[in-house]
Design an enzyme around this catalytic site. Structure first.
Site, PDB file in Angstrom:
ATOM      1  N   CYS A 157       5.123  -0.464   4.574  1.00 27.91           N
ATOM      2  CA  CYS A 157       5.747   0.774   4.074  1.00 27.91           C
ATOM      3  C   CYS A 157       7.254   0.601   3.922  1.00 27.91           C
ATOM      4  CB  CYS A 157       5.426   1.915   5.037  1.00 27.91           C
ATOM      5  SG  CYS A 157       6.243   3.452   4.583  1.00 27.91           S
ATOM      6  N   CYS A 185       9.305   3.689   5.060  1.00 30.81           N
ATOM      7  CA  CYS A 185       9.412   3.818   6.525  1.00 30.81           C
ATOM      8  C   CYS A 185      10.391   2.790   7.103  1.00 30.81           C
ATOM      9  CB  CYS A 185       8.056   3.589   7.203  1.00 30.81           C
ATOM     10  SG  CYS A 185       6.680   4.360   6.388  1.00 30.81           S
ATOM     11  N   ASP A 186      10.315   1.552   6.621  1.00 33.90           N
ATOM     12  CA  ASP A 186      11.027   0.470   7.294  1.00 33.90           C
ATOM     13  C   ASP A 186      12.182  -0.138   6.497  1.00 33.90           C
ATOM     14  OD1 ASP A 186       9.205   0.713   9.396  1.00 33.90           O
ATOM     15  OD2 ASP A 186       7.765  -0.596   8.401  1.00 33.90           O
TER      16      ASP A 186
END
Ligand code: NAP
Length: 325
Positions: A136, A139-140
C-alpha cells in the site's frame, strides 16, 4: 448473546459494493445490518486518487469511501464492526455467525468481502513486511520520501501506486514481467511521462534482501536474457493483483477455478437469497463503479426475495385458491 431478531438482509463487507447495497436496502425498507471487520471503505481506502467514479473527476479513495458510508448511514443503516466467521444457508432463513459468538438470522445475505493483495512468494517478502515490503503506497509511501523504491506489477494498481510513489520518492523502478503494461492507456501514458519512473521490462523479482535497517535491495532476473542482478532499493511495493476473500462463501456455492463466485444477473448465487457482489463475484471488470452497481442489483433482488418469503409466511391463501390449484 445471540441475536433472536430475524433480519431481512445482512450485508457482509463495507466497501463501495456493500455500502451501495445498504443504501438501496434501506430505501426499500429492509431491516438491514451491515457487518464490517475493519475500516469502512474496503480496498478503495488505499487508493490515493480515484478518477473514474462518475460525479467525481478526482477524489481520494478515503474521501469517496467516507461519502458513500455517510450516504448509507443517512438512511439509518446499522453498521456492526465485528468479524463474521461463517454463513450457514438455511431453507427458512440464513445464519451469519460472528467472532463474538453472536448470530444474525436473516432472509437474505449479501457477501461483499472483496479481495486481498496477492503475494509474490519470494524470499524476504514475509520476513520484511513492514520493514520495507509493502502492499500500500498510500499507507507507507510517506516513509520513502526522497528514497528509492521498486514497484512490482504492471496492472492498474501498480501503475496508480507507482505514480503516487513518484510524488514522494526520489526514484521509482517499475518491475514488470512482460514488455507491455496491463494498466489502462491513460495510466500507461502518465507512467511514460513521469521522469522519476524507470521501467524494467521482462523482469521478475526473485528475492527481497535486507540488512539491519530493513530492505536494501531486490534480486532481479531478465526473463529474456536470464541476466540476474541486485538492484539497491529502500522499499519493495508489490501490486500483482489480488485474491478473492472467499472464506465466508458456504460450501456448495458455485465458484470458478480462481475462487470467484458465479452469480446470475441478480448477483444471486445458486443458493436462493444468498448474493455475492463486488470483487468477490466472477465478472469482466473490477471497478469501484461496478461494485456499487452490483450492490444496487443485489439489494433490489434481495428486496424482492424477502417480499416473497414474508408474503408466503404471513398470508394464508384462501381455500378456494388452493382448491383451484
Ligand atoms: P491485475 O490487473 O490482475 O494486474 C496484476 C499485474 O501483476 C499484472 O500486470 C500481472 O502481470 C502482474 N503479476 C501477476 N502475478 C505476478 C507475479 N507472480 N509476478 C510478477 N507479476 C505478476 O491486478 P490489479 O492491478 O491489482 O487490478 C485488479 C483489478 O482492479 C483490475 O480489474 C483493475 O482494472 C482494477 N482496478 C481498478 C481501479 C479503479 O477502478 N480505479 C484501480 C486499480 C485497479 P501480467 O500483466 O503479465 O499478467
Amino acid at each position: 448473546m445471540a441475536q433472536k431478531e430475524l433480519h431481512d438482509l445482512v450485508i457482509v463487507g463495507g466497501g463501495p459494493g456493500g455500502l451501495s447495497a445498504g443504501i438501496y436496502a434501506m430505501r426499500a425498507a429492509l431491516v438491514t445490518v451491515l457487518i464490517e471487520k475493519g475500516i469502512m471503505g474496503g480496498q478503495v481506502v488505499m487508493s490515493d486518487t480515484v478518477e473514474n467514479y462518475p460525479g467525481f473527476e478526482n477524489i481520494t479513495g478515503a474521501e469517496l469511501s467516507q461519502k458513500i458510508a455517510e450516504h448509507a448511514q443517512s438512511y439509518g443503516l446499522k453498521i456492526i464492526y465485528e468479524e463474521a466467521t461463517e454463513v450457514l444457508p438455511g431453507l427458512e432463513y440464513h445464519t451469519v455467525k460472528m467472532a463474538n459468538g453472536e448470530e444474525y438470522r436473516t432472509y437474505a445475505v449479501i457477501l461483499a468481502t472483496g479481495g486481498s493483495p496477492r503475494m509474490l512468494n519470494v524470499s524476504g517478502e514475509m520476513e520484511y513486511y513492514g520493514k520495507g515490503v509493502s502492499y500500500c503506497g498510500v499507507c507507507d509511501g510517506f516513509f520513502f520520501r526522497n528514497k528509492t523504491v521498486v514497484v512490482i506489477g504492471g496492472g492498474d494498481t501498480a501503475a496508480e501506486e507507482a505514480l503516487y510513489l513518484a510524488k514522494l520518492a526520489q526514484k521509482v523502478y517499475m518491475v514488470h514481467r512482460r514488455e507491455e503494461l496491463r494498466a489502462g492507456m491513460i495510466l500507461q501514458q502518465r507512467i511514460k511521462s513521469e521522469c522519476k519512473i524507470e521501467m524494467l521490462w521482462n523482469t521478475v523479482c526473485t528475492s527481497i534482501n535486507a540488512g539491519n535497517d530493513g530492505v536494501n535491495s531486490v534480486s532481479l532476473k531478465n526473463t529474456k536474457t536470464s541476466e540476474q542482478w541486485d538492484l539497491p532499493t529502500d522499499g519493495a511495493f508489490i501490486f500483482i493483483g489480488f485474491n478473492p476473500n472467499n472464506k465466508l462463501v458456504p460450501r456448495g456455492i458455485k465458484m470458478n477455478a480462481d475462487g470467484y463466485v458465479i452469480t446470475d444477473e441478480k448477483c444471486e448465487t445458486n443458493i436462493p437469497g444468498l448474493y455475492v457482489i463486488g470483487d468477490l463475484r466472477a465478472k469482466f471488470a473490477r471497478q469501484i463503479v461496478v461494485s456499487a452497481s452490483d450492490g444496487c442489483i443485489a439489494a433490489l433482488a434481495a428486496a424482492h426475495y424477502v417480499e416473497t418469503k414474508t408474503t408466503a409466511e404471513t398470508c394464508e391463501l384462501p381455500a378456494e385458491f388452493l382448491e383451484n390449484k
